[in-house]
Design an enzyme around this catalytic site. Structure first.
Site, PDB file in Angstrom:
ATOM      1  N   LEU A 180       0.831  -1.210   0.000  1.00  0.00           N
ATOM      2  CA  LEU A 180       0.000   0.000   0.000  1.00  0.00           C
ATOM      3  C   LEU A 180       0.867   1.263   0.000  1.00  0.00           C
ATOM      4  O   LEU A 180       0.778   2.100   0.904  1.00  0.00           O
ATOM      5  CB  LEU A 180      -0.993  -0.006   1.167  1.00  0.00           C
ATOM      6  CG  LEU A 180      -2.031  -1.135   1.120  1.00  0.00           C
ATOM      7  CD1 LEU A 180      -2.944  -1.109   2.337  1.00  0.00           C
ATOM      8  CD2 LEU A 180      -2.874  -1.074  -0.158  1.00  0.00           C
ATOM      9  N   THR A 232       7.704  -4.888 -18.528  1.00  0.00           N
ATOM     10  CA  THR A 232       7.346  -3.781 -19.414  1.00  0.00           C
ATOM     11  C   THR A 232       8.119  -3.817 -20.731  1.00  0.00           C
ATOM     12  O   THR A 232       9.245  -4.331 -20.782  1.00  0.00           O
ATOM     13  CB  THR A 232       7.636  -2.448 -18.685  1.00  0.00           C
ATOM     14  OG1 THR A 232       7.538  -1.387 -19.620  1.00  0.00           O
ATOM     15  CG2 THR A 232       9.038  -2.409 -18.098  1.00  0.00           C
ATOM     16  N   ASP A 233       7.538  -3.196 -21.753  1.00  0.00           N
ATOM     17  CA  ASP A 233       8.254  -3.056 -23.029  1.00  0.00           C
ATOM     18  C   ASP A 233       9.390  -2.036 -22.923  1.00  0.00           C
ATOM     19  O   ASP A 233      10.254  -1.967 -23.801  1.00  0.00           O
ATOM     20  CB  ASP A 233       7.291  -2.666 -24.168  1.00  0.00           C
ATOM     21  CG  ASP A 233       6.526  -1.364 -23.927  1.00  0.00           C
ATOM     22  OD1 ASP A 233       6.722  -0.727 -22.864  1.00  0.00           O
ATOM     23  OD2 ASP A 233       5.744  -0.973 -24.816  1.00  0.00           O
ATOM     24  N   GLU A 234       9.399  -1.253 -21.842  1.00  0.00           N
ATOM     25  CA  GLU A 234      10.409  -0.189 -21.724  1.00  0.00           C
ATOM     26  C   GLU A 234      11.817  -0.748 -21.574  1.00  0.00           C
ATOM     27  O   GLU A 234      12.794  -0.032 -21.781  1.00  0.00           O
ATOM     28  CB  GLU A 234      10.066   0.747 -20.555  1.00  0.00           C
ATOM     29  CG  GLU A 234       8.683   1.355 -20.740  1.00  0.00           C
ATOM     30  CD  GLU A 234       8.370   2.522 -19.815  1.00  0.00           C
ATOM     31  OE1 GLU A 234       9.306   3.182 -19.346  1.00  0.00           O
ATOM     32  OE2 GLU A 234       7.175   2.759 -19.576  1.00  0.00           O
ATOM     33  N   TYR A 270      13.624   3.505 -13.894  1.00  0.00           N
ATOM     34  CA  TYR A 270      12.507   2.540 -13.837  1.00  0.00           C
ATOM     35  C   TYR A 270      12.776   1.354 -14.756  1.00  0.00           C
ATOM     36  O   TYR A 270      12.768   0.195 -14.330  1.00  0.00           O
ATOM     37  CB  TYR A 270      11.185   3.222 -14.222  1.00  0.00           C
ATOM     38  CG  TYR A 270      10.088   2.232 -14.577  1.00  0.00           C
ATOM     39  CD1 TYR A 270       9.567   1.360 -13.618  1.00  0.00           C
ATOM     40  CD2 TYR A 270       9.577   2.150 -15.880  1.00  0.00           C
ATOM     41  CE1 TYR A 270       8.564   0.432 -13.944  1.00  0.00           C
ATOM     42  CE2 TYR A 270       8.585   1.228 -16.212  1.00  0.00           C
ATOM     43  CZ  TYR A 270       8.086   0.370 -15.241  1.00  0.00           C
ATOM     44  OH  TYR A 270       7.106  -0.544 -15.563  1.00  0.00           O
ATOM     45  N   SER A 271      13.022   1.649 -16.049  1.00  0.00           N
ATOM     46  CA  SER A 271      13.154   0.525 -16.988  1.00  0.00           C
ATOM     47  C   SER A 271      14.416  -0.281 -16.695  1.00  0.00           C
ATOM     48  O   SER A 271      14.427  -1.508 -16.895  1.00  0.00           O
ATOM     49  CB  SER A 271      13.115   1.010 -18.440  1.00  0.00           C
ATOM     50  OG  SER A 271      14.050   2.018 -18.680  1.00  0.00           O
ATOM     51  N   LYS A 273      13.486  -2.669 -13.958  1.00  0.00           N
ATOM     52  CA  LYS A 273      12.648  -3.761 -14.477  1.00  0.00           C
ATOM     53  C   LYS A 273      13.507  -4.721 -15.322  1.00  0.00           C
ATOM     54  O   LYS A 273      13.324  -5.935 -15.271  1.00  0.00           O
ATOM     55  CB  LYS A 273      11.487  -3.215 -15.313  1.00  0.00           C
ATOM     56  CG  LYS A 273      10.420  -2.476 -14.533  1.00  0.00           C
ATOM     57  CD  LYS A 273       9.675  -3.306 -13.502  1.00  0.00           C
ATOM     58  CE  LYS A 273       8.718  -4.304 -14.096  1.00  0.00           C
ATOM     59  NZ  LYS A 273       7.857  -4.948 -13.068  1.00  0.00           N
ATOM     60  N   LYS A 281      -0.612   9.085 -13.894  1.00  0.00           N
ATOM     61  CA  LYS A 281      -0.233   8.546 -15.213  1.00  0.00           C
ATOM     62  C   LYS A 281      -1.001   9.280 -16.311  1.00  0.00           C
ATOM     63  O   LYS A 281      -2.058   9.867 -16.057  1.00  0.00           O
ATOM     64  CB  LYS A 281      -0.526   7.040 -15.272  1.00  0.00           C
ATOM     65  CG  LYS A 281       0.303   6.211 -14.288  1.00  0.00           C
ATOM     66  CD  LYS A 281       1.719   5.982 -14.768  1.00  0.00           C
ATOM     67  CE  LYS A 281       2.576   5.253 -13.749  1.00  0.00           C
ATOM     68  NZ  LYS A 281       2.391   3.831 -13.697  1.00  0.00           N
ATOM     69  N   LEU A 282      -0.490   9.226 -17.537  1.00  0.00           N
ATOM     70  CA  LEU A 282      -0.980  10.117 -18.596  1.00  0.00           C
ATOM     71  C   LEU A 282      -2.507  10.161 -18.737  1.00  0.00           C
ATOM     72  O   LEU A 282      -3.114  11.239 -18.675  1.00  0.00           O
ATOM     73  CB  LEU A 282      -0.354   9.736 -19.944  1.00  0.00           C
ATOM     74  CG  LEU A 282      -0.834  10.619 -21.106  1.00  0.00           C
ATOM     75  CD1 LEU A 282      -0.258  12.018 -21.022  1.00  0.00           C
ATOM     76  CD2 LEU A 282      -0.473   9.997 -22.450  1.00  0.00           C
ATOM     77  N   ARG A 306      10.446  15.375 -20.629  1.00  0.00           N
ATOM     78  CA  ARG A 306      11.021  14.491 -19.605  1.00  0.00           C
ATOM     79  C   ARG A 306      12.462  14.185 -20.008  1.00  0.00           C
ATOM     80  O   ARG A 306      12.708  13.890 -21.189  1.00  0.00           O
ATOM     81  CB  ARG A 306      10.175  13.216 -19.599  1.00  0.00           C
ATOM     82  CG  ARG A 306      10.725  12.069 -18.793  1.00  0.00           C
ATOM     83  CD  ARG A 306       9.942  10.787 -19.087  1.00  0.00           C
ATOM     84  NE  ARG A 306       8.697  10.692 -18.380  1.00  0.00           N
ATOM     85  CZ  ARG A 306       7.782   9.736 -18.594  1.00  0.00           C
ATOM     86  NH1 ARG A 306       7.983   8.806 -19.509  1.00  0.00           N
ATOM     87  NH2 ARG A 306       6.670   9.701 -17.904  1.00  0.00           N
ATOM     88  N   PRO A 307      13.426  14.198 -19.047  1.00  0.00           N
ATOM     89  CA  PRO A 307      14.801  13.844 -19.417  1.00  0.00           C
ATOM     90  C   PRO A 307      14.866  12.392 -19.911  1.00  0.00           C
ATOM     91  O   PRO A 307      14.263  11.504 -19.303  1.00  0.00           O
ATOM     92  CB  PRO A 307      15.588  13.983 -18.101  1.00  0.00           C
ATOM     93  CG  PRO A 307      14.687  14.649 -17.128  1.00  0.00           C
ATOM     94  CD  PRO A 307      13.275  14.544 -17.629  1.00  0.00           C
ATOM     95  N   HIS A 311      13.517  11.022 -22.428  1.00  0.00           N
ATOM     96  CA  HIS A 311      12.178  10.549 -22.829  1.00  0.00           C
ATOM     97  C   HIS A 311      12.253   9.631 -24.052  1.00  0.00           C
ATOM     98  O   HIS A 311      12.618  10.066 -25.147  1.00  0.00           O
ATOM     99  CB  HIS A 311      11.330  11.791 -23.158  1.00  0.00           C
ATOM    100  CG  HIS A 311       9.868  11.523 -23.279  1.00  0.00           C
ATOM    101  ND1 HIS A 311       8.971  12.526 -23.558  1.00  0.00           N
ATOM    102  CD2 HIS A 311       9.139  10.395 -23.158  1.00  0.00           C
ATOM    103  CE1 HIS A 311       7.750  12.021 -23.599  1.00  0.00           C
ATOM    104  NE2 HIS A 311       7.835  10.729 -23.361  1.00  0.00           N
TER     105      HIS A 311
END
Ligand code: NAD
Ligand code: TYD
Length: 376
Positions: A42, A138-140, A164-165, A168, A203-204, A311-312, A314
């Site tokens: 949480l 993720t695909d990232e 993040y990527s 992952k 998120k977007l 975004r840096p 991006h």
């Protein structure tokens, strides 16, 4: 899936987050004889209310706790006799990973390692077919594509560009290594950007829905030409079902929505759907009372679009080639971007009671940190 399947006993990590909670609802509906235990810390992204409708059901249990807590994980695996881990728990937002990467390393890498180690001690090597460790990724991890590059396949080399990527990607490598080294029956899925109900406001797509409803600017990063392949979360849950039941241990499956869209086009589409639905849609306050949502503060919504500093690092484009899951496991996405956006906007319009409390002081502070320096 066939009715003759034996009941499973699942540990769903991150089951109070966006995709995890959609998955838990999906699974409990589809397989009422299975046991579903959710382990979720949480964090800001986890919301106990996402699962409230399941409270009291005998086959469902919620445990508040950290995937990095080895003794808790050991105890749950044993006490609940878990045979399947569906691992969603993660720090999942690129923008947060740029501000504060440490939590990403802890949860995404150390957390995944902790689960793998615990499962390695727990599973019965004599019955490998009865166990499954599904790692949702993720695909990232594949990095960024140019406009004419071929879409990512399962053999595209890893080239992560954000903390993040990278975290992952590291966790994917650990999962892969546990299959090759210990024979642990693992599965990895790499999916594209999800959208749908219960997605946290930052998120977007939820951000654009909510900002439209409260009359705030709609911040589009850079030139808005970045491309994402949007996957409706319900389609994703069906894909994960197929992978758990029919996936080959040790394999990776890409999951995409067949919906490559430029960010600016997506935001324009969202604005149109919002203009169309907002005044007519019922807002549910509780089960018995309804009221009409207020008129949009600014109409048409696209007047709120504002291009902000990029975004840096991006990534320019993500695109998934999902031929493997289609040909080997028989899954294809069914929700078009038009249908999915319509459903999603409708959900945010009728669930103000869900998202309003999430615009907390902490959220405002995050928003200020990310967007004020971008120029709004
Ligand atoms: P989310 O941020 O909405 O939810 C993450 C959940 O994990 C939250 O409930 C949070 O409380 C929980 N959590 C975080 N740290 C934890 C910890 N240490 N121990 C236990 N629980 C913890 O994320 P999401 O969008 O639902 O993504 C789920 C998974 O899917 C992630 O692994 C993410 O990398 C992956 N993924 C997401 C997308 C997407 O578009 N959302 C796309 C591709 C892959
Ligand atoms: P996001 O939902 O953060 O997912 P990801 O970065 O993991 O793909 O963002 C989706 C796309 O939208 C991404 O290209 C960044 C862009 N974006 C904006 O233009 N404005 C925003 O306010 C946000 C949150 C994202």
């Amino acid at each position: 899936m066939s009715d003759s399947r034996s009941p499973r006993r699942l540990l769903v990590t991150g089951g109070a987050g966006f995709i995890g909670s959609n998955f838990v609802h999906y699974w409990c509906d589809a397989y009422p004889n299975d046991r579903v235990v959710v382990l979720d810390a949480l964090t800001y992204a986890g919301n106990r209310r996402n699962l409230a409708a399941l409270d009291g059901q005998e086959n469902f249990r919620f445990v508040a706790g950290d995937i990095c807590d080895r003794s808790l994980v050991d105890q749950l695996l044993q006490a609940e006799n878990i045979d399947t881990i569906a691992h969603f728990a993660a720090e999942s937002h690129v923008d947060r990973s740029i501000i504060e990467p440490a939590a990403f390393i802890q949860t995404n890498l150390v957390g995944t390692f902790t689960l793998l180690e615990a499962f390695r001690q727990h599973w019965d090597k004599e019955r490998p077919d009865s166990y499954c460790f599904l790692h949702v990724s993720t695909d990232e991890v594949y990095g960024s594509l140019n406009p004419n590059d071929a879409a990512f396949t399962e053999t595209t080399p890893y080239a992560p560009n954000s903390p993040y990527s990278a975290s992952k990607a590291g966790s994917d490598h650990l999962v892969r290594a546990y299959y090759h080294t210990y024979g642990l029956p693992t599965l990895i899925t790499n999916c594209s950007n999800n959208y749908g109900p219960y997605q946290f406001p930052e998120k977007l797509i939820p951000l654009m829905c909510i900002n439209s409803l409260i009359g705030k600017q709609l911040p589009v990063y850079g030139d808005g030409q970045n491309v994402r392949d949007w996957l409706y979360v319900g389609d994703h849950c069906e894909a994960l079902d197929v992978v758990i039941h029919r996936g080959v241990p040790g394999e990776t499956y890409n999951i995409g929505g067949n919906n490559e869209v430029k960010n600016i086009d997506l935001v324009q589409m969202l604005c149109q759907v919002m203009d169309e639905l907002a005044p007519q849609t019922l807002c549910s306050k509780d089960d018995s009372a309804h009221e009409y949502s207020p008129q949009l503060p600014v109409r048409p919504c696209n007047k709120l679009i504002s291009f902000v500093q990029d975004r840096p690092g991006h990534d320019r484009r993500y695109a998934i080639n999902a031929t493997k899951i289609k040909t080997q496991l028989g899954w294809i996405p069914t929700v078009t971007i038009e249908k999915g956006l319509h459903r999603t906007v409708e959900w945010y319009l009728t669930h103000r009671d869900w998202w309003q409390p999430l615009l907390s002081k902490e959220y405002q502070e995050y928003y200020r940190q990310v967007y004020v320096q971008k120029g709004i």
